[in-house]
Design a protein around this motif. Structure first.
Motif, short mmCIF file in Angstrom:
data_model
loop_
_atom_site.label_atom_id
_atom_site.label_comp_id
_atom_site.label_asym_id
_atom_site.label_seq_id
_atom_site.Cartn_x
_atom_site.Cartn_y
_atom_site.Cartn_z
N VAL A 276 -31.80 13.03 30.21
CA VAL A 276 -32.05 12.08 29.13
C VAL A 276 -31.31 10.78 29.36
N GLU A 277 -32.01 9.68 29.16
CA GLU A 277 -31.38 8.36 29.16
C GLU A 277 -31.38 7.83 27.73
N TYR A 278 -30.19 7.51 27.22
CA TYR A 278 -30.10 7.01 25.86
C TYR A 278 -30.66 5.59 25.76
N ILE B 212 -29.21 5.90 15.65
CA ILE B 212 -29.09 7.09 14.79
C ILE B 212 -27.72 7.72 14.92
N GLN B 213 -27.15 7.70 16.13
CA GLN B 213 -25.77 8.18 16.30
C GLN B 213 -24.82 7.38 15.41
N LEU B 214 -25.02 6.08 15.37
CA LEU B 214 -24.18 5.22 14.53
C LEU B 214 -24.36 5.54 13.06
N CYS B 215 -25.59 5.54 12.60
CA CYS B 215 -25.85 5.72 11.16
C CYS B 215 -25.48 7.12 10.69
N ASP B 216 -25.50 8.08 11.58
CA ASP B 216 -25.10 9.45 11.24
C ASP B 216 -23.64 9.53 10.84
N SER C 170 -26.27 14.35 17.97
CA SER C 170 -24.99 15.05 17.87
C SER C 170 -24.06 14.76 19.05
N PHE C 171 -24.57 14.06 20.08
CA PHE C 171 -23.80 13.88 21.30
C PHE C 171 -23.77 12.42 21.73
N PRO C 172 -22.97 11.59 21.05
CA PRO C 172 -22.85 10.18 21.46
C PRO C 172 -22.46 10.03 22.93
#
Length: 207
Positions: free
Chosen positions: A134-136, A143-147, A105-107
């Motif tokens: 957290v390190e992305y 998943i941020q993209l596909c969401d 939920s938080f790109p």
């Protein structure tokens, strides 16, 4: 235990969440939830298959379970789906899935609260605290993209997705500007990795 379940187990967990929501509330968005989560899973798997290093099975599982916290009716119960998914996946021992439940939920991990006016202040405070450590990685970004490719019962371009988000949560265009910026960056990043525009890979019309 693996940090994420295999596909068979993930499907069972996914189905359990749907059955719980259906048995406890009037699950009016059932079809959209199924379409969205399966769509994110399939899209993540396709993109992973077109990279040199991402695991398609892991990508599918993370996509399928990213919204697991929506087993609770967020608006009626005031249970934040991000927090619920994160905590329940940790209890199951699936740390990689828990992380996705948090990050999807938080790109922008340093997000501005004003961009999430539909979320309660205590939800945002909790998210800020959790995201600090957290390190992305590329699974988070995937998943941020596909969401962002699903709106209602349709697979759509960013333009249509963000229009839907603004209408649904009564947001102004400037409130989704950062989400749109990161979505475009993620799209460019994975298009470069795949050596193919991800819209083309996923058969998404840009019209």
């Amino acid at each position: 235990m693996s940090a994420y379940p295999n596909i068979e187990t993930a499907l069972n967990i996914w189905q359990e969440g749907i059955e719980y929501r259906s048995s406890t509330t009037n699950f009016l968005t059932h079809d959209e939830y199924v379409f969205h989560t399966k769509g994110v899973a399939e899209s993540a798997k396709i993109i992973a298959e077109n990279t040199m290093y991402l695991n398609p099975e892991k990508a599918y599982v993370l996509g399928l379970l990213h919204d697991y916290g929506k087993k609770y009716d967020e608006r009626k119960s005031k249970i934040f789906h991000v927090k619920a998914g994160y905590e329940e996946m940790l209890k199951m021992g699936y740390d990689d899935v828990a992380k996705i439940c948090l990050t999807h939920s938080f790109p922008n991990k340093n997000f501005d609260d004003k961009d999430y006016s539909s979320y309660l202040p205590e939800w945002l405070d909790w998210s800020h605290k959790k995201l600090k450590s957290v390190e992305y990685d590329d699974y988070d970004r995937l998943i941020q993209l596909c969401d962002m490719f699903f709106e209602g019962l349709n697979k759509v371009s960013f333009e249509k997705r963000f229009l839907g988000i603004r209408n649904r949560y009564n947001l102004k265009p400037e409130q989704t500007a950062n989400m749109e910026k990161f979505a475009l960056l993620n799209k460019e990043y994975f298009s470069d990795l795949c050596k193919e525009d991800v819209y083309k890979l996923l058969n998404i019309s840009n019209i």
